[in-house]
Design a protein around this motif. Structure first.
Motif, PDB file in Angstrom:
ATOM      1  N   ASN A 215       0.816  -1.212   0.000  1.00 40.14           N
ATOM      2  CA  ASN A 215       0.000   0.000   0.000  1.00 40.14           C
ATOM      3  C   ASN A 215       0.848   1.260   0.000  1.00 40.14           C
ATOM      4  OD1 ASN A 215      -2.382  -1.333  -0.119  1.00 40.14           O
ATOM      5  ND2 ASN A 215      -2.916  -1.087   2.046  1.00 40.14           N
ATOM      6  N   ILE A 216       1.946   1.237   0.767  1.00 36.44           N
ATOM      7  CA  ILE A 216       2.820   2.410   0.775  1.00 36.44           C
ATOM      8  C   ILE A 216       3.367   2.655  -0.626  1.00 36.44           C
ATOM      9  CG2 ILE A 216       5.058   3.285   1.579  1.00 36.44           C
ATOM     10  CD1 ILE A 216       4.442   2.119   4.315  1.00 36.44           C
ATOM     11  N   LEU A 217       3.823   1.585  -1.266  1.00 37.21           N
ATOM     12  CA  LEU A 217       4.381   1.714  -2.614  1.00 37.21           C
ATOM     13  C   LEU A 217       3.313   2.159  -3.615  1.00 37.21           C
ATOM     14  CD1 LEU A 217       7.080   1.275  -4.106  1.00 37.21           C
ATOM     15  CD2 LEU A 217       6.200  -0.940  -4.814  1.00 37.21           C
ATOM     16  N   LEU A 218       2.141   1.546  -3.554  1.00 39.31           N
ATOM     17  CA  LEU A 218       1.081   1.874  -4.514  1.00 39.31           C
ATOM     18  C   LEU A 218       0.574   3.291  -4.316  1.00 39.31           C
ATOM     19  CD1 LEU A 218      -1.136  -1.355  -4.709  1.00 39.31           C
ATOM     20  CD2 LEU A 218       0.480  -0.495  -6.406  1.00 39.31           C
ATOM     21  N   ASN A 219       0.276   3.660  -3.058  1.00 43.18           N
ATOM     22  CA  ASN A 219      -0.313   4.970  -2.794  1.00 43.18           C
ATOM     23  C   ASN A 219       0.679   6.120  -2.949  1.00 43.18           C
ATOM     24  OD1 ASN A 219      -2.583   3.528  -2.286  1.00 43.18           O
ATOM     25  ND2 ASN A 219      -2.596   3.850  -0.068  1.00 43.18           N
ATOM     26  N   SER A 220       1.988   5.808  -2.949  1.00 49.01           N
ATOM     27  CA  SER A 220       2.973   6.870  -3.114  1.00 49.01           C
ATOM     28  C   SER A 220       2.883   7.455  -4.517  1.00 49.01           C
ATOM     29  CB  SER A 220       4.386   6.330  -2.871  1.00 49.01           C
ATOM     30  OG  SER A 220       4.783   5.521  -3.967  1.00 49.01           O
ATOM     31  N   GLY A 221       2.345   6.678  -5.456  1.00 47.16           N
ATOM     32  CA  GLY A 221       2.207   7.173  -6.822  1.00 47.16           C
ATOM     33  C   GLY A 221       3.420   6.874  -7.694  1.00 47.16           C
ATOM     34  N   LEU A 222       4.450   6.287  -7.096  1.00 44.54           N
ATOM     35  CA  LEU A 222       5.671   5.998  -7.862  1.00 44.54           C
ATOM     36  C   LEU A 222       5.407   5.001  -8.991  1.00 44.54           C
ATOM     37  CD1 LEU A 222       8.735   6.284  -8.233  1.00 44.54           C
ATOM     38  CD2 LEU A 222       9.047   4.452  -6.564  1.00 44.54           C
ATOM     39  N   LEU A 223       4.641   3.949  -8.671  1.00 46.32           N
ATOM     40  CA  LEU A 223       4.364   2.931  -9.692  1.00 46.32           C
ATOM     41  C   LEU A 223       3.551   3.522 -10.841  1.00 46.32           C
ATOM     42  CD1 LEU A 223       3.643  -0.344  -7.712  1.00 46.32           C
ATOM     43  CD2 LEU A 223       5.697   0.312  -8.941  1.00 46.32           C
ATOM     44  N   ASP A 224       2.559   4.369 -10.482  1.00 52.41           N
ATOM     45  CA  ASP A 224       1.747   5.007 -11.523  1.00 52.41           C
ATOM     46  C   ASP A 224       2.647   5.772 -12.487  1.00 52.41           C
ATOM     47  OD1 ASP A 224      -0.481   4.078 -10.314  1.00 52.41           O
ATOM     48  OD2 ASP A 224      -0.838   5.896  -9.148  1.00 52.41           O
ATOM     49  N   TYR A 225       3.620   6.475 -11.897  1.00 54.31           N
ATOM     50  CA  TYR A 225       4.533   7.267 -12.700  1.00 54.31           C
ATOM     51  C   TYR A 225       5.308   6.365 -13.673  1.00 54.31           C
ATOM     52  CZ  TYR A 225       8.466  10.263 -13.872  1.00 54.31           C
ATOM     53  OH  TYR A 225       9.423  10.964 -14.562  1.00 54.31           O
ATOM     54  N   ILE A 226       5.875   5.285 -13.130  1.00 52.85           N
ATOM     55  CA  ILE A 226       6.672   4.372 -13.964  1.00 52.85           C
ATOM     56  C   ILE A 226       5.805   3.684 -15.025  1.00 52.85           C
ATOM     57  CG2 ILE A 226       8.054   2.254 -13.966  1.00 52.85           C
ATOM     58  CD1 ILE A 226       8.969   3.039 -11.122  1.00 52.85           C
ATOM     59  N   PHE A 227       4.630   3.201 -14.591  1.00 52.93           N
ATOM     60  CA  PHE A 227       3.800   2.435 -15.516  1.00 52.93           C
ATOM     61  C   PHE A 227       3.185   3.317 -16.603  1.00 52.93           C
ATOM     62  CE2 PHE A 227       3.396  -0.790 -11.923  1.00 52.93           C
ATOM     63  CZ  PHE A 227       4.534  -1.441 -12.370  1.00 52.93           C
ATOM     64  N   ASN A 228       2.978   4.603 -16.287  1.00 57.30           N
ATOM     65  CA  ASN A 228       2.477   5.509 -17.314  1.00 57.30           C
ATOM     66  C   ASN A 228       3.496   5.693 -18.428  1.00 57.30           C
ATOM     67  OD1 ASN A 228      -0.202   6.207 -16.892  1.00 57.30           O
ATOM     68  ND2 ASN A 228       0.356   7.510 -15.170  1.00 57.30           N
ATOM     69  N   LEU A 229       4.770   5.633 -18.052  1.00 58.42           N
ATOM     70  CA  LEU A 229       5.817   5.722 -19.063  1.00 58.42           C
ATOM     71  C   LEU A 229       5.760   4.513 -19.991  1.00 58.42           C
ATOM     72  CD1 LEU A 229       8.918   6.907 -16.971  1.00 58.42           C
ATOM     73  CD2 LEU A 229       7.439   8.285 -18.437  1.00 58.42           C
ATOM     74  N   LEU A 230       5.347   3.358 -19.411  1.00 57.39           N
ATOM     75  CA  LEU A 230       5.328   2.121 -20.199  1.00 57.39           C
ATOM     76  C   LEU A 230       4.045   1.958 -21.013  1.00 57.39           C
ATOM     77  CD1 LEU A 230       6.753  -0.407 -17.586  1.00 57.39           C
ATOM     78  CD2 LEU A 230       7.906   0.434 -19.621  1.00 57.39           C
TER      79      LEU A 230
ATOM     80  N   SER B 193       0.469  -3.765 -24.867  1.00 59.19           N
ATOM     81  CA  SER B 193      -0.833  -4.021 -25.490  1.00 59.19           C
ATOM     82  C   SER B 193      -1.858  -4.510 -24.471  1.00 59.19           C
ATOM     83  CB  SER B 193      -0.674  -5.057 -26.601  1.00 59.19           C
ATOM     84  OG  SER B 193      -0.112  -6.225 -26.069  1.00 59.19           O
ATOM     85  N   PHE B 194      -1.512  -4.498 -23.181  1.00 59.33           N
ATOM     86  CA  PHE B 194      -2.475  -4.860 -22.147  1.00 59.33           C
ATOM     87  C   PHE B 194      -2.436  -3.803 -21.047  1.00 59.33           C
ATOM     88  CE2 PHE B 194       0.705  -6.279 -19.128  1.00 59.33           C
ATOM     89  CZ  PHE B 194       1.767  -6.626 -19.936  1.00 59.33           C
ATOM     90  N   PRO B 195      -3.473  -3.744 -20.195  1.00 61.83           N
ATOM     91  CA  PRO B 195      -3.540  -2.672 -19.197  1.00 61.83           C
ATOM     92  C   PRO B 195      -2.340  -2.670 -18.246  1.00 61.83           C
ATOM     93  CG  PRO B 195      -5.592  -3.944 -19.239  1.00 61.83           C
ATOM     94  CD  PRO B 195      -4.624  -4.667 -20.110  1.00 61.83           C
ATOM     95  N   VAL B 196      -1.702  -1.501 -18.090  1.00 62.67           N
ATOM     96  CA  VAL B 196      -0.527  -1.401 -17.221  1.00 62.67           C
ATOM     97  C   VAL B 196      -0.867  -1.663 -15.763  1.00 62.67           C
ATOM     98  CG1 VAL B 196       0.872   0.153 -18.600  1.00 62.67           C
ATOM     99  CG2 VAL B 196      -0.865   1.100 -17.082  1.00 62.67           C
ATOM    100  N   GLU B 197      -2.152  -1.562 -15.419  1.00 63.81           N
ATOM    101  CA  GLU B 197      -2.551  -1.720 -14.019  1.00 63.81           C
ATOM    102  C   GLU B 197      -2.157  -3.091 -13.454  1.00 63.81           C
ATOM    103  OE1 GLU B 197      -4.314  -0.358 -16.377  1.00 63.81           O
ATOM    104  OE2 GLU B 197      -4.876   1.628 -15.639  1.00 63.81           O
ATOM    105  N   VAL B 198      -2.034  -4.093 -14.334  1.00 65.92           N
ATOM    106  CA  VAL B 198      -1.701  -5.429 -13.831  1.00 65.92           C
ATOM    107  C   VAL B 198      -0.189  -5.647 -13.718  1.00 65.92           C
ATOM    108  CG1 VAL B 198      -3.820  -6.527 -14.660  1.00 65.92           C
ATOM    109  CG2 VAL B 198      -1.802  -6.489 -16.127  1.00 65.92           C
TER     110      VAL B 198
END
Lengths: 172, 192
Positions: free
Chosen positions: A58-73, A78-83
């Protein structure tokens, strides 16, 4: 058709177990209650792990860091980055991916494409690193040779087929 | 391994959140994680109890043993190093059968016992034997017919059809296990 077969697997299994138990003259009700009782022990054992893993994830997810990285990808996949967090963590920790699956189902709904894909990924592979550590550790094996590579290859195959199959069965 | 990963999650996540000015989110996250974990447990608990109950009927009636015996015959092909009738084979079979029902933690005791028996056959005690590796590759590729926990979670979040993913999941796990076994065979031949 797919959902009819899927819906029959569990009822048929339960039916088979009950019928076989009756056929063998087992006290099926007592056996059921006895078995279900063990869940208390198991829950007590996994609670600390779930608590710890949820905290970290939760700390990692809610920090927004993953969103930042996955948005770059996002543009190159060809599949949702959320997974993606699930895919990367699946071989490492079962409780972590379970926590992420929990989040994805809560946020996107179990019947969304993301929800279905995450469900299949969770069901299709297991925690290679955890299992290797636990099983080899228990008998004092230090040189694990090629086992990690074979295990990870199986994980990759499982995840890739999960993505393809969910795309085929449920459309994008 | 888990130590490092868990530590990295917390450290990297906390620092990023603080730098991005999300200290309040971080604060709430830490406190609410405890509550979330209990909620999650409540979701898994009843379904786990249900399956442990059903599995126990299968175990007491001998159905589980019957399936493992059948499976042992197939497994002999995959484990040529194990002598005929050796106890490890039926333990491996039980472990795989229970795993098929998505009860990983219930399968673990059988798996650990199987490793103990395989270690007795092992010549180099600090090095993984070919049979051990094959067993763990099958185990970690997650041969699951009914992903119990996944279905319970889908149910809790109000899926219109919680089990609709079963066929896809079954096929994916079969492909994963097959690929695992093929790679295992190939690597075993390469490294002897």
């Amino acid at each position: 058709m797919v959902s009819v077969i899927s819906n029959l697997i569990i009822p048929l299994m339960v039916l088979l177990v009950i019928l076989y138990g009756l056929f063998k003259k087992v006290d099926i009700y007592d056996a059921f209650v006895d078995g279900a009782k063990d869940s208390f022990d198991m829950i007590a054992k996994i609670f600390p792990c779930i608590l710890g893993m949820l905290l970290g994830v939760n700390i990692l997810l809610n920090s927004g860091l993953l969103d930042y990285i996955f948005n770059l990808l996002r543009p190159v996949l060809s599949f949702p980055v959320e997974v993606l967090p699930m895919i990367f963590l699946r071989p490492i920790s079962g409780t972590t991916t379970l926590a992420i699956l929990n989040d994805l189902l809560a946020n996107y709904g179990p019947d969304s494409f993301i929800g279905r894909l995450a469900s299949v990924i969770q069901g299709a592979t297991d925690t290679t690193l955890y299992v290797l550590t636990l099983y080899f550790g228990s008998v004092g094996i230090k040189k694990i040779r090629y086992s990690l590579w074979a295990g990870l290859a199986a994980d990759v195959a499982g995840i890739v087929s999960a993505i393809i199959l969910v795309g085929l069965f449920f459309g994008n | 391994m888990v130590n490092i990963i868990w530590g990295i999650f917390i450290i990297v996540g906390s620092i990023y959140a603080i730098v991005m000015g999300k200290a309040e989110v971080l604060n709430n996250t830490i406190l609410e994680s405890a509550k979330d974990s209990l909620e999650m447990l409540f979701k898994i608990f009843p379904v786990m109890a249900l399956w442990l109950g059903i599995m126990n009927i299968a175990s007491v009636s001998g159905l589980l043993k019957k399936i493992s015996d059948k499976l042992s015959k197939v497994l002999r092909v995959l484990f040529p190093d194990i002598p005929k009738g050796h106890e490890s084979l039926s333990l491996i079979a039980s472990n795989i059968v229970i795993n098929m029902f998505g009860l990983g933690s219930a399968a673990t005791p059988f798996g650990l016992k199987a490793m103990e028996k395989l270690q007795e056959l092992n010549h180099k005690k600090d090095t993984a034997s070919r049979s051990m590796i094959t067993f763990l590759v099958i185990n970690t590729s997650g041969v699951t017919i009914v992903p119990t926990t996944v279905i319970s979670l889908r149910m809790m979040y109000g899926s219109l059809n919680p089990t609709e993913i079963l066929l896809a999941s079954l096929l994916a796990t079969a492909i994963s296990t097959t690929v695992g076994i093929i790679i295992d065979r190939w690597l075993a031949r390469r490294y002897g």
